[in-house]
Design an enzyme around this catalytic site. Structure first.
Site, PDB file in Angstrom:
ATOM      1  N   GLU A 194       0.843  -1.120   0.147  1.00 28.23           N
ATOM      2  CA  GLU A 194      -0.042  -0.067   0.098  1.00 28.23           C
ATOM      3  C   GLU A 194       1.063   1.323   0.199  1.00 28.23           C
ATOM      4  OE1 GLU A 194      -3.382  -0.110  -0.197  1.00 28.23           O
ATOM      5  OE2 GLU A 194      -3.697  -1.729  -0.098  1.00 28.23           O
TER       6      GLU A 194
ATOM      7  N   CYS B  86      -1.960   9.499   2.753  1.00 37.12           N
ATOM      8  CA  CYS B  86      -1.748   9.105   1.264  1.00 37.12           C
ATOM      9  C   CYS B  86      -2.618   8.756   0.192  1.00 37.12           C
ATOM     10  CB  CYS B  86      -1.307   7.221   1.526  1.00 37.12           C
ATOM     11  SG  CYS B  86      -3.146   6.305   1.923  1.00 37.12           S
TER      12      CYS B  86
HETATM   13  P1  NAD Z   1       7.944   4.670   4.988  1.00 44.62           P
HETATM   14  O1  NAD Z   1       8.525   4.091   3.950  1.00 44.62           O
HETATM   15  O2  NAD Z   1       9.308   5.721   5.321  1.00 44.62           O
HETATM   16  O3  NAD Z   1       7.845   4.193   6.142  1.00 44.62           O
HETATM   17  C1  NAD Z   1       7.082   3.094   6.461  1.00 44.62           C
HETATM   18  C2  NAD Z   1       7.604   2.241   7.138  1.00 44.62           C
HETATM   19  O4  NAD Z   1       9.027   1.131   6.562  1.00 44.62           O
HETATM   20  C3  NAD Z   1       8.301   2.077   8.438  1.00 44.62           C
HETATM   21  O5  NAD Z   1       7.528   1.172   9.485  1.00 44.62           O
HETATM   22  C4  NAD Z   1       9.087   2.606   8.766  1.00 44.62           C
HETATM   23  O6  NAD Z   1      10.014   1.976  10.285  1.00 44.62           O
HETATM   24  C5  NAD Z   1      10.071   1.277   7.510  1.00 44.62           C
HETATM   25  N1  NAD Z   1      10.752   1.646   6.168  1.00 44.62           N
HETATM   26  C6  NAD Z   1      11.422   2.686   6.098  1.00 44.62           C
HETATM   27  N2  NAD Z   1      12.620   2.725   6.087  1.00 44.62           N
HETATM   28  C7  NAD Z   1      12.999   1.326   5.551  1.00 44.62           C
HETATM   29  C8  NAD Z   1      13.507   0.587   5.361  1.00 44.62           C
HETATM   30  N3  NAD Z   1      14.991   1.014   4.500  1.00 44.62           N
HETATM   31  N4  NAD Z   1      13.486  -0.832   5.068  1.00 44.62           N
HETATM   32  C9  NAD Z   1      13.064  -0.946   5.607  1.00 44.62           C
HETATM   33  N5  NAD Z   1      12.099  -0.493   5.776  1.00 44.62           N
HETATM   34  C10 NAD Z   1      12.076   0.601   6.484  1.00 44.62           C
HETATM   35  O7  NAD Z   1       7.030   5.082   5.050  1.00 44.62           O
HETATM   36  P2  NAD Z   1       6.212   6.851   6.277  1.00 44.62           P
HETATM   37  O8  NAD Z   1       7.139   7.808   5.885  1.00 44.62           O
HETATM   38  O9  NAD Z   1       6.587   5.703   7.270  1.00 44.62           O
HETATM   39  O10 NAD Z   1       4.365   6.815   5.550  1.00 44.62           O
HETATM   40  C11 NAD Z   1       4.860   8.084   4.832  1.00 44.62           C
HETATM   41  C12 NAD Z   1       4.298   7.193   2.960  1.00 44.62           C
HETATM   42  O11 NAD Z   1       3.275   6.332   3.182  1.00 44.62           O
HETATM   43  C13 NAD Z   1       4.251   8.064   1.985  1.00 44.62           C
HETATM   44  O12 NAD Z   1       4.127   7.527   0.958  1.00 44.62           O
HETATM   45  C14 NAD Z   1       2.478   7.565   2.172  1.00 44.62           C
HETATM   46  O13 NAD Z   1       1.349   8.324   0.449  1.00 44.62           O
HETATM   47  C15 NAD Z   1       2.530   5.875   2.293  1.00 44.62           C
HETATM   48  N6  NAD Z   1       1.474   5.604   3.042  1.00 44.62           N
HETATM   49  C16 NAD Z   1       0.553   5.099   1.361  1.00 44.62           C
HETATM   50  C17 NAD Z   1      -0.490   4.648   2.092  1.00 44.62           C
HETATM   51  C18 NAD Z   1      -1.621   3.235   1.853  1.00 44.62           C
HETATM   52  O14 NAD Z   1      -2.262   3.407   2.216  1.00 44.62           O
HETATM   53  N7  NAD Z   1      -1.496   3.306   0.529  1.00 44.62           N
HETATM   54  C19 NAD Z   1      -1.132   4.730   3.525  1.00 44.62           C
HETATM   55  C20 NAD Z   1      -0.369   5.342   4.166  1.00 44.62           C
HETATM   56  C21 NAD Z   1       0.612   5.928   4.102  1.00 44.62           C
END
Ligand code: NAD
Length: 437
Positions: A215, A249
């Site tokens: 997602e 998102c």
């Molecule tokens: P992110 O991708 O930075 O982090 C998401 C998760 O991944 C966190 O738990 C984080 O600890 C982990 N993570 C971060 N870097 C990592 C790495 N290098 N290796 C493994 N895991 C890692 O996202 P965010 O900043 O928490 O959220 C914002 C993003 O999420 C935006 O792009 C938004 O559009 C998206 N989002 C999507 C939805 C959806 O339903 N499609 C919902 C909410 C947010």
């Protein structure tokens, strides 16, 4: 074995007992999850205030009430969803041998699942996929985001209080912890987060051939044409771009407006923003999650001219929706998802050109189109691929459990909500039973 390996092994052993396959067990765990939410509403509001300054009404609207409704829906529908589905057996089968044939689809749980969630809706996006995972009979490891520390700590404490760790547990930590989790074999990974991390998750999952739901996010357009009800379009745009301070998102990422109505629309936005946020806007308004993100978003201001909004609070990391004119597709603000209240404005003179601008980009997670013109409504739905969206509305597709929620292309793969959550976290086993006369 590392602590993470021990934990996964415990869940694997528990899954092997068959306990989670019992519908009575799944229902009891779902009911417990509902109790967790209902008994701790105030604590959830408190941590979301601390992490994101989320107003309590937004917490109820977007984080708690939809989850309670989703659990109720699952409890009411679990027997139907979990029942084996009989399907027709075509005559072709008899070419392979005489007999009576009976064909079935049996939904079975994958096993040990990992749910990695983001910080913007720490409860909604941590718990919602887990409702599907529990309903389908899986065990769950939840890894919440390290950026919302109070929410993550509360999730950890409550899950430990309400659930046995061999069935459902929380692992807190930073990227290194995520990497350690992703190095292990899970039976399913459900990831919600950014596109770049989605790629990392999928690469790690591919080593174990673990199926994934991704997602993700992206740049979701908000289109306004000349036939649009501009007042309603402005209300919806402000709602979508200010709710949780634009950190959603499916928030409109940029405005694509017909040049003939641009000036009038900007004037309406200005009036409404002043009426809504004129005096003391900050108290009941979410903040940007961190200083780094705040500065990243504020930095986009140099990509255009502010024509509406423009209120920023450097101390509290808050910002009111700010519309930027004079932006092009080459501007830095148009390169990646903004994930904040800055709204670049682009224009078009023919509706077909607007659609061409969108289809030249990665497929968005959401799309909103304000138009009273039926032909244009049909065109946008027929010509543009996007995860989900709305005509003359914003966000509402997310809140209808009869609609699958998910992305397409760069905005993700797989979907959930309602029945889809159950099927997403189930393997559909295909079986033919032959009765030899
Ligand atoms: P992110 O991708 O930075 O982090 C998401 C998760 O991944 C966190 O738990 C984080 O600890 C982990 N993570 C971060 N870097 C990592 C790495 N290098 N290796 C493994 N895991 C890692 O996202 P965010 O900043 O928490 O959220 C914002 C993003 O999420 C935006 O792009 C938004 O559009 C998206 N989002 C999507 C939805 C959806 O339903 N499609 C919902 C909410 C947010």
């Amino acid at each position: 074995m590392t602590p993470i390996q021990t934990l996964i092994q415990k869940q694997r052993d528990f899954f092997a007992t068959g306990a989670t396959k019992q519908l009575a067990f799944r229902k009891a765990q779902l009911a417990r999850l509902k109790t967790l939410l209902e008994d701790n509403t105030q604590a959830i509001c408190d941590v979301l205030k601390a992490d994101l300054n989320k107003p309590a009404d937004q917490v109820m609207l977007a984080e708690i009430t939809p989850l309670v409704h989703e659990i109720d829906y699952m409890l009411e529908n679990l027997e139907r969803l979990a029942a084996p589905k009989n399907v027709e057996s075509p005559e072709t089968l008899k070419l392979f041998g005489a007999g009576e044939y009976h064909s079935q689809i049996i939904a079975e749980p994958y096993g040990v699942t990992l749910n990695i969630s983001p910080w913007n809706y720490p409860f909604q996006l941590s718990i919602s996929p887990i409702i599907g995972a529990i309903a389908a009979g899986n065990t769950v490891v939840l890894k919440p985001s390290e950026f919302t520390v109070h929410s993550s700590a509360l999730l950890n404490r409550l899950v430990a209080q309400y659930f046995a760790p061999e069935f459902f547990t929380v692992v807190e930590g930073d990227v290194a912890v995520n990497q350690a989790l992703l190095a292990e074999k899970f039976d399913y990974i459900f990831f919600t987060g950014s596109v770049p991390v989605g790629r990392i998750v999928m690469a790690a999952a591919s080593k174990h051939l673990t199926p994934v739901t991704l997602e993700l996010g992206g740049k979701s357009p908000f289109i306004v044409d000349t036939s649009a009800n501009l007042e309603q379009a402005a209300d919806s745009l402000i709602f979508g771009k200010t709710f949780n301070s634009g950190q959603t998102c499916i928030a409109p990422d940029y405005l694509l407006i017909h040049e003939a109505v641009k000036a009038e629309f900007v004037a309406i936005l200005n009036q409404k923003l002043t009426a809504l946020f004129g005096d003391n806007p900050w108290q009941n308004y979410a903040k940007v999650v961190s200083e780094r993100h705040y500065l990243r978003i504020k930095n986009f201001l140099k990509d255009g001219n502010i024509v509406a909004g423009g209120l920023f609070n450097d101390e509290t990391h808050q910002m009111i929706m700010t519309v930027l004119d004079g932006v092009t597709w080459d501007s830095p603000v148009m390169q990646d998802e903004i994930f904040g209240s800055v709204l670049p404005m682009l224009t078009f003179s023919r509706f077909d050109d607007a659609l061409a601008q969108i289809t030249a980009q990665a497929k968005p997670l959401a799309l909103y189109c304000f138009t009273e013109d039926k032909t244009n409504q049909e065109k946008v739905l027929a010509q543009v691929s996007f995860g989900g969206g709305a005509i003359n509305s914003c966000f509402l597709h997310f809140f209808n459990h009869n609609l699958p929620f998910g992305g397409v292309g760069d905005s993700g793969m797989g979907s959930y909500h309602g029945d889809r959550s159950f099927y997403e976290l189930s393997h559909e086993k295909a079986v033919v039973v032959r009765k030899i006369a």
